[in-house]
Design an enzyme around this catalytic site. Structure first.
Site, PDB file in Angstrom:
ATOM      1  N   HIS A   1       1.126  -1.737  -0.256  1.00  0.00           N
ATOM      2  CA  HIS A   1       0.144   0.201   0.127  1.00  0.00           C
ATOM      3  C   HIS A   1       1.436   1.359   0.427  1.00  0.00           C
ATOM      4  CE1 HIS A   1       0.977   0.147   4.339  1.00  0.00           C
ATOM      5  NE2 HIS A   1       0.678   1.029   4.659  1.00  0.00           N
TER       6      HIS A   1
ATOM      7  N   ASP B   1       0.076  -7.805   1.165  1.00  0.00           N
ATOM      8  CA  ASP B   1       0.794  -6.668   1.535  1.00  0.00           C
ATOM      9  C   ASP B   1       2.133  -6.425   1.655  1.00  0.00           C
ATOM     10  OD1 ASP B   1       0.452  -3.646   1.311  1.00  0.00           O
ATOM     11  OD2 ASP B   1       0.172  -3.416   3.908  1.00  0.00           O
TER      12      ASP B   1
ATOM     13  N   SER C   1       5.134   2.889   7.712  1.00  0.00           N
ATOM     14  CA  SER C   1       4.195   1.280   6.774  1.00  0.00           C
ATOM     15  C   SER C   1       4.929   1.429   6.026  1.00  0.00           C
ATOM     16  CB  SER C   1       2.848   1.741   6.140  1.00  0.00           C
ATOM     17  OG  SER C   1       2.502   2.167   7.038  1.00  0.00           O
TER      18      SER C   1
END
Length: 689
Positions: free
Chosen positions: A489, A542, A632
């Site tokens: 992402h 992911d 992230s």
């Protein structure tokens, strides 16, 4: 200069004439007087003040000149400063005299030393000062030129007998010896030329009695082509040898071709064939000893050939012989790992014929195959600078940087076919080692701290941490010198873009950061993408791979992390790091880290998003340690920071993926992509790209 009275001159004249007649044919002749007088001015009446006299006489070759003082009466003074008589031999001062001395005193302490060297000179210097309080008669001396007996001189170098004559000497030898051209050394005339003799006996001079000194005996044996000599030593063998085994005297056997052999001591040489139609036997002795020498017999036999024809080869023949007759043909085959030197191919065999001279023809050398220096991969070098590369020789590879290591053994051996072969038997071209980055090692060890409200990292502690801040801030983990892993992402929608990543830093504003530009961004095919402005409904798979456009320059502050093992047991504790939110959600410009533990999925609140087996949740209930927005794509690695070692390197077990809106809430946990579930995809993708 006045040195003698007129009457004295006539007394010495007959002596001079007789001398010249006697030695007319010798070097001493001409006007050189044999004897004479030297005296102070006015002697014996007395010398005047300021009187002076200098005198010099030299002896011919083979002679010396002597001076005998018979009278000395000079003014006495301290150190003979007033009047003095100085006597020199070959320019060297012998005496400085003054005062009175009797004839007895002169004979005892002065006269024995007044002589020159052989062929040298004597000189006298008499000097009187300005005053003479009383009369002194001065000095008088008699000089004579005398022949020197060189035969009494141990340095005349005559090895046997010496004959002295007026003006010189000659060396001569005892019966049975001859004088060398150096006219000093005597040796036995013992050389023989036995050209054409097919059999016979050779003995040292005087055998069986002790051989003479200073001997150089040369015995020559020669017959027609096609024959060779064989030698057999008979009776006692006794040639002088030192205790250390070196030869004092020696017997040398020198064939026209082949090895030269030298013998001494008491052990007789064994029978041997010379393999030559011409042999020289040389016997040398020094100037002393009482050894008895040698006796040997010789005879001829037909010439033959023996194998091998050349080293590193063998003979292939219908019959196996220890010796092969003239004209016999054989095949010569190079040994394993060898090829013919003059043939530019892999040929290993040729035909050769035994010649009359006992030599094979043709003779082509067999040389070992050469595997050559192999082509080296990037970052690789040889352990030795210029290693030998022929058959059975070994080479080793190593990486030229401490931040790389070989992925397999680096030892190879040159095989018989000319290929480098590994220990497992594979060719280098098929099983070539490569230099891979050393993963999972850092520069500095530490522990403790947090990400959300966490502790600042120090430079080199987490060298695999990368930072992207051009678009949405995110992290990544370097896993090789070209590839990095991040969350899908973070790079979703930027696959066709060129993103810049920063590494080798702990400060996001550091101007010395290593900047890496992406060449490819590959998102896992199972990741569910969303359109712009839409919320993510599923974070399964992911994960994304990033390939850099150039090799990352590894160093102490930028190094890859290891991937986990497939059989890796569940990790109960690890360290998460990143440049994301900390303390009230503000983003950090400094890299921070903290230790968290894994929780069972049923103890984690999914926040109404689907949770799959490709994820796990982790956090800390006590210290509220957590990853946060901006972290992230960053790493969760194990063991905890400060516990890594070469035997237990740091491995990337999770990628920061998603979590609840608030960070550090004990009731909620963040979710991480489980990296070990994607090892096959990572490997295949990197190999294809």
């Amino acid at each position: 200069m006045k040195v003698k009275r007129e009457s004295e001159f006539f007394l010495t004249l007959p002596i001079m004439i007789v001398f010249c007649v006697i030695v007319l044919l010798l070097p001493v002749c001409g006007s050189v007087p044999l004897t004479g007088w030297v005296q102070s001015p006015g002697h014996p009446r007395g010398y005047d003040p300021n009187s002076r006299l200098t005198w010099k006489e030299c002896a011919p070759t083979g002679h010396r000149i002597t001076l005998t003082l018979i009278h000395l009466d000079l003014e006495e003074s301290l150190d003979c400063e007033d009047d003095s008589l100085k006597i020199f031999a070959d320019e060297e001062l012998l005496f400085k005299l003054c005062g009175r001395k009797s004839m007895k005193e002169l004979q005892a302490s002065i006269n024995p030393f007044l002589h020159s060297s052989r062929g040298g000179c004597l000189s006298v210097s008499f000097l009187a000062d300005y005053s003479n309080p009383e009369r002194h008669t001065g000095f008088r001396g008699f000089y004579a030129i005398q022949d020197v007996d060189e035969c009494t001189d141990p340095e005349n170098e005559c090895t046997q007998l010496c004959n002295n004559y007026i003006g010189g000497y000659r060396c001569f030898c005892r019966p049975g010896y001859v004088l060398d051209p150096d006219e000093h050394t005597c040796h036995v005339s013992c050389s023989e030329d036995r050209n054409g003799s097919r059999e016979g006996v050779l003995m040292s001079p005087g055998w069986p009695e002790p051989y003479p000194e200073n001997s150089v005996c040369s015995y020559t044996l020669a017959v027609e082509e096609g024959l060779q000599f064989e030698l057999t030593f008979t009776g006692l063998f006794d040639v002088e040898m030192k205790e250390n085994g070196q030869c004092t005297d020696s017997l040398t056997i020198k064939p026209l071709s082949g090895d030269v052999r030298t013998f001494c001591g008491r052990k007789p040489p064994s029978f041997f064939v010379t393999r030559s139609q011409h042999v020289e036997i040389i016997f040398r002795t020094d100037h002393k000893g009482a050894n008895r020498g040698f006796s040997l017999s010789y005879r001829v036999r037909e010439m033959n050939c023996v194998g091998p024809v050349t080293p590193s080869s063998s003979l292939i023949s219908q019959h196996s012989y220890s010796e092969y007759p003239t004209g016999y043909k054989v095949k010569v085959k190079c040994d394993k790992g060898h090829v013919l030197k003059s043939i530019q191919s892999a040929e290993v065999e040729y035909e050769s014929t035994c010649q009359n001279n006992g030599e094979w023809s043709p003779v082509i050398a067999c040389e070992p195959v050469d595997c050559g220096i192999p082509e080296l991969h990037e970052l690789m070098e040889l352990s030795d600078k210029d290693p030998p590369t022929t058959y059975k020789k070994q080479i080793s590879f190593k990486c030229n940087s401490q931040y790389y290591q070989l992925d397999k053994t680096g030892h190879f051996t040159c095989n018989a076919e000319g290929y480098w072969e590994s220990e497992s038997g594979q060719k280098l071209t098929e099983d070539s080692p490569k230099c891979e980055p050393v993963c999972g090692m850092n520069t500095e060890v530490s522990s403790g701290g947090r990400v959300f409200g966490g502790k600042q990292a120090r430079l080199g502690q987490i060298p695999w941490q990368l930072l992207h801040k051009t678009h949405t801030r995110g992290g990544a983990s370097l896993i090789s010198d070209y590839w990095a892993l991040t969350a899908a992402h973070v790079v979703d929608g930027y696959e066709q873009s060129t993103l810049n990543w920063l590494g080798g830093i702990i400060d996001g504003l550091d101007k010395n950061a290593v900047t890496m530009e992406t060449e490819k961004i590959i998102i896992h095919p199972n990741y569910t993408r969303v359109g712009k402005g839409k919320e993510q409904k599923n974070f399964d798979s992911d994960i994304a791979l990033i390939k850099m456009s150039a090799r990352v320059p590894l160093g102490p502050n930028i190094r890859p992390v290891c991937l986990p093992k497939k059989t890796h047991e569940p990790v109960m504790e690890g360290t998460v790091s990143g440049f994301g939110g900390f303390e009230r959600g503000s983003k950090s410009k400094i890299l921070r880290y903290g230790h968290i533990q894994e929780y069972p999925l049923d103890e984690c609140d999914p926040v109404k998003l689907p949770v799959t087996d490709n994820m796990f949740c982790a956090g800390d209930d006590v210290k509220s340690i957590d990853s946060c927005k901006g972290d992230s794509g960053g790493p969760l690695f194990s063991p905890v920071l400060g516990s890594g070692s070469p035997d237990q390197p740091y491995r990337l077990i999770g990628i920061v993926s998603w979590g609840p809106p608030g960070c550090g809430n004990a009731s909620f946990k963040a979710y991480y992509t489980k990296v070990k579930n994607y090892l096959d995809w990572i490997k295949e993708t990197m190999e294809k790209n």
